[in-house]
Design an enzyme around this catalytic site. Structure first.
Site, PDB file in Angstrom:
ATOM      1  N   ASP A  13     -48.718  78.734  22.247  1.00 47.38           N
ATOM      2  CA  ASP A  13     -49.117  77.846  23.342  1.00 47.38           C
ATOM      3  C   ASP A  13     -49.660  76.538  22.769  1.00 47.38           C
ATOM      4  O   ASP A  13     -50.578  76.545  21.961  1.00 47.38           O
ATOM      5  CB  ASP A  13     -50.195  78.529  24.194  1.00 47.38           C
ATOM      6  CG  ASP A  13     -50.369  77.891  25.562  1.00 47.38           C
ATOM      7  OD1 ASP A  13     -50.415  76.652  25.624  1.00 47.38           O
ATOM      8  OD2 ASP A  13     -50.481  78.633  26.555  1.00 47.38           O
ATOM      9  N   CYS A  53     -48.824  74.348  31.454  1.00 44.61           N
ATOM     10  CA  CYS A  53     -48.320  75.678  31.098  1.00 44.61           C
ATOM     11  C   CYS A  53     -47.421  76.298  32.161  1.00 44.61           C
ATOM     12  O   CYS A  53     -46.288  76.695  31.866  1.00 44.61           O
ATOM     13  CB  CYS A  53     -49.500  76.618  30.814  1.00 44.61           C
ATOM     14  SG  CYS A  53     -50.682  75.991  29.606  1.00 44.61           S
ATOM     15  N   ASP A 312     -44.746  76.478  24.730  1.00 43.65           N
ATOM     16  CA  ASP A 312     -44.521  76.019  26.101  1.00 43.65           C
ATOM     17  C   ASP A 312     -44.529  74.488  26.189  1.00 43.65           C
ATOM     18  O   ASP A 312     -43.779  73.890  26.952  1.00 43.65           O
ATOM     19  CB  ASP A 312     -45.517  76.641  27.083  1.00 43.65           C
ATOM     20  CG  ASP A 312     -46.973  76.442  26.689  1.00 43.65           C
ATOM     21  OD1 ASP A 312     -47.243  75.949  25.571  1.00 43.65           O
ATOM     22  OD2 ASP A 312     -47.856  76.793  27.499  1.00 43.65           O
ATOM     23  N   HIS A 313     -45.365  73.848  25.388  1.00 42.44           N
ATOM     24  CA  HIS A 313     -45.463  72.386  25.362  1.00 42.44           C
ATOM     25  C   HIS A 313     -46.268  71.998  24.136  1.00 42.44           C
ATOM     26  O   HIS A 313     -46.726  72.863  23.388  1.00 42.44           O
ATOM     27  CB  HIS A 313     -46.118  71.841  26.644  1.00 42.44           C
ATOM     28  CG  HIS A 313     -47.399  72.543  26.988  1.00 42.44           C
ATOM     29  ND1 HIS A 313     -48.546  72.423  26.209  1.00 42.44           N
ATOM     30  CD2 HIS A 313     -47.718  73.400  27.985  1.00 42.44           C
ATOM     31  CE1 HIS A 313     -49.498  73.171  26.731  1.00 42.44           C
ATOM     32  NE2 HIS A 313     -49.020  73.785  27.799  1.00 42.44           N
TER      33      HIS A 313
END
Length: 509
Positions: A13, A53, A312-313
């Site tokens: 994450d 998220c 996710d990013h």
């Protein structure tokens, strides 16, 4: 008959895409992910399609751009009509299982108002079976810690950031304060251990999603990872001299910098401490990936398991005076992607670095094709399978795209503006050289990435770049038109009943 593939789908994450030593990062060391890349394919220019998220994972799990799935913030429901890789793999007999979280906000229609899924944005993806939940309330981990004799906070979520007492780096300590728990029992070790326990008992083909929180905040790492990187040596921040000067670039950026949770600290020592710990958490995840890989080798599962690693990013980490993710800068969207395909057909591509642009919407088609499932028409992305065998697909995209909904920024923006909620949107086209940012009603942005890789100078108002502005806007409109929702667009009702048309996917631009 060929034995079905197993799948381990791993997400960290908030991991910036440049933070792999396999890509030459000057500071971060990720030997186990480097080894995974050497046995698979490293996609060097992979991008998320939105943030934060929940929306990003909606694209990741459904293969849909945000303008099609429309879950644009944490808590915005994901329409139940959209399928996902878990539902599709279950049709083939797989039992999709989750270790961690998917941040899926449930569609409230047809759900009992008392259903606990309607009280959180951190719900599970439809079709997935949660084996070990780890989210903002990680009771599975804290109960495990209690059983081992460790004390935990009354609110389990606080355990993620519980530090040993004493001064911190900016107060004169030699290193950032560490997590109160040893590395061998931290949240990452616990979650990977739970997955290994599951794999030891697995009797048939499996598809497991391992969703690790780190390096997401709180930026607190266990020993020795808290001291692995010297805050003095973490490199410079890509930013203007002051946050005020940074905010002059665009109204959205000024609004974002006015929000305390997204504004980087003016305390240089504190900010360097956060960056050093951010890097340390990456190395901590890398070590646990190494433990998982060692088990897969020892058990023989490595020879029949597809492994995907991504995030996710990204994370701004002080660049442009920002922390967190969102907006238009590359730091929030460029993320790692490594795919290790164990099949003989992928032998010739092992160790390859793909420079073509890839996106999160490509991952669901890739997973489904690997296990022999049909790719649903809803998917906006395309399978990466050709790259895994050393080929380049025809008509592959020449740019990446992402979208960001900023109504939260506008609602808290200082001063007056007349934007409606639905007008608080931006769409980004990032090509080889130029990056174009289109807002629904605010001024656009244009960056020449060859001359200005850190996106400091907006060229949108420069007459010399009017041609690039027009071309980018036209390309963005064409991309959007070619990727509208298409679930039923291949069907026609006729005198002979339902007729299905052939269809081809859009040429990427």
């Amino acid at each position: 008959m060929t034995e079905p593939l197993n799948v381990i789908f791993i997400t960290a994450d908030q991991w910036r895409g440049d933070c792999l030593s396999a890509l030459g990062h000057p500071t971060v060391k990720t030997p186990h992910l480097d080894a995974l890349a050497a046995e698979g394919v490293l996609f060097a220019r992979h991008y998320a399609n939105t943030a934060p998220c929940g929306p990003s994972r909606a694209s990741l799990h459904t293969g849909l751009y945000q303008h099609n799935h429309r879950s644009f913030s944490n808590g915005t429901p994901l329409d139940a009509r959209h399928t996902n890789w878990a539902l599709e793999s279950a049709r083939l007999g797989y039992d999709p299982v989750l270790f961690g979280y998917t941040d899926t906000s449930a569609d409230p229609r047809g759900v009992d108002p008392a259903d606990p899924r309607l009280t959180t944005y951190e719900g599970p993806l439809p079709g997935i079976r949660t084996v070990c939940a780890m989210d903002g309330d990680p009771t599975a981990w804290t109960n495990w810690l209690n059983a081992k004799g460790y004390e935990t906070p009354s609110r389990p979520g606080l355990a993620y950031g519980l530090r040993v007492p004493g001064p911190d780096y900016e107060d004169g300590a030699a290193h950032p304060r560490p997590l109160a728990y040893p590395a061998e029992v931290d949240d990452t070790a616990f979650l990977v251990g739970e997955l290994i326990d599951y794999l030891q008992a697995a009797t048939g083909p499996f598809i497991a999603h391992l969703s690790i929180l780190r390096p997401h905040p709180p930026f607190v790492a266990p020993e020795p990872y808290n001291a692995l990187y010297d805050p003095r040596q973490v490199g410079p921040f890509a930013r203007k001299p002051t946050a005020r000067a940074e905010g002059f670039q665009h109204p959205w950026l000024a609004w974002r910098l006015a929000r305390r949770e997204f504004r980087a600290s003016d305390n240089e020592l504190r900010l360097r401490r956060l960056k050093a710990v951010y890097f340390g958490l990456m190395s901590r995840v890398d070590a646990e990936i190494g433990r998982l890989m060692a088990y897969l080798r020892q058990s023989g599962l490595i020879d029949r398991t597809l492994i995907v690693f991504t995030s996710d990013h990204g994370e701004e980490m002080g660049d442009h005076w920002l922390l967190g993710k969102g907006g238009y800068f590359d730091g929030s969207y460029r993320i790692p992607l490594i795919v290790r395909d164990p099949r003989d057909s992928a032998a010739g591509s092992r160790g390859a670095k793909v420079r073509a642009f890839t996106e999160h919407v490509d991952i669901m088609p890739t997973l489904l094709e690997a296990i022999g499932a049909e790719i649903p028409r809803q998917c906006d992305g395309r399978s990466l399978a050709p790259f895994l065998t050393g080929a380049t697909p025809q008509n592959w995209r020449s740019a990446v795209h992402w979208e960001f909904d900023f109504r939260d920024d506008a609602e808290t923006a200082p001063g007056e503006h007349d934007l409606s909620s639905d007008e608080c949107a931006m769409t980004i086209r990032r090509g080889e050289r130029y990056k174009y940012v289109h807002f629904t009603r605010l001024p656009p942005l244009l960056f020449d990435l060859a001359e200005d890789p850190h996106e400091m100078t907006n060229l949108a108002g420069d007459p010399a770049h009017a041609g690039q502005m027009l071309a980018a806007a036209q390309d963005l409109l064409s991309w959007r038109m070619a990727h509208e929702e298409r679930t039923l667009t291949h069907l026609r009702l006729t005198d002979d009943g339902v007729v299905e048309r052939e269809f081809g996917r859009a040429t990427e631009g």
